[in-house]
Design a protein around this motif. Sequence first.
Motif, PDB file in Angstrom:
ATOM      1  N   ARG A 226      54.008 -12.675  74.383  1.00 51.95           N
ATOM      2  CA  ARG A 226      54.893 -11.590  74.830  1.00 51.95           C
ATOM      3  C   ARG A 226      55.623 -10.952  73.653  1.00 51.95           C
ATOM      4  O   ARG A 226      56.033  -9.801  73.729  1.00 51.95           O
ATOM      5  N   ARG A 227      55.785 -11.662  72.558  1.00 47.61           N
ATOM      6  CA  ARG A 227      56.470 -11.118  71.373  1.00 47.61           C
ATOM      7  C   ARG A 227      55.544 -10.248  70.526  1.00 47.61           C
ATOM      8  O   ARG A 227      55.999  -9.554  69.629  1.00 47.61           O
TER       9      ARG A 227
ATOM     10  N   LYS B  87      54.628 -17.188  76.072  1.00 48.66           N
ATOM     11  CA  LYS B  87      55.912 -16.768  75.498  1.00 48.66           C
ATOM     12  C   LYS B  87      55.698 -16.144  74.110  1.00 48.66           C
ATOM     13  O   LYS B  87      56.264 -15.098  73.807  1.00 48.66           O
TER      14      LYS B  87
ATOM     15  N   GLN C 171      54.027 -21.912  76.744  1.00 52.81           N
ATOM     16  CA  GLN C 171      54.489 -21.641  75.387  1.00 52.81           C
ATOM     17  C   GLN C 171      53.636 -20.550  74.732  1.00 52.81           C
ATOM     18  O   GLN C 171      54.150 -19.659  74.057  1.00 52.81           O
TER      19      GLN C 171
END
Length: 126
Positions: free
Chosen positions: A100-101, A97, A94
């Motif tokens: 990565r943004r 994830k 998580q």
Amino acid sequence: MVRTTSALAARTGGEALLAGDSLGQVAGQTLANMVAVDEAAALPVLRPLLGWEKQEIVDEARSIGTADVSVLPDEDCCSLLAPRRVTTRAELPQLRKVERRLDLDEVTEALLDEAQVMRPGAEEAD
């Protein structure tokens, strides 16, 4: 922040990161969260206060002259970056994830541009 600290250490010749974590002192200082932090570190993370009680840490900070810095309101980025809800068990997939943004390189450079290096016993920050 560990990524930024790793980059700062590279600029200043550091060989390890030093953290003031005390296991279980606050909700975020759980073993699972420390493992997640270590995952982001480019250098070893040393935690000499890991088993200390809060009062022991406060007393030591006073004895070495860092207590005043540690209680300054909003002088660090913790309040800016802290989530509204703290998790006691970070999940690496998580976290990856979310990362990565973000443009971590840009964020790191911006933070490094504002960094102050404080050396114990020195009068001013570098």
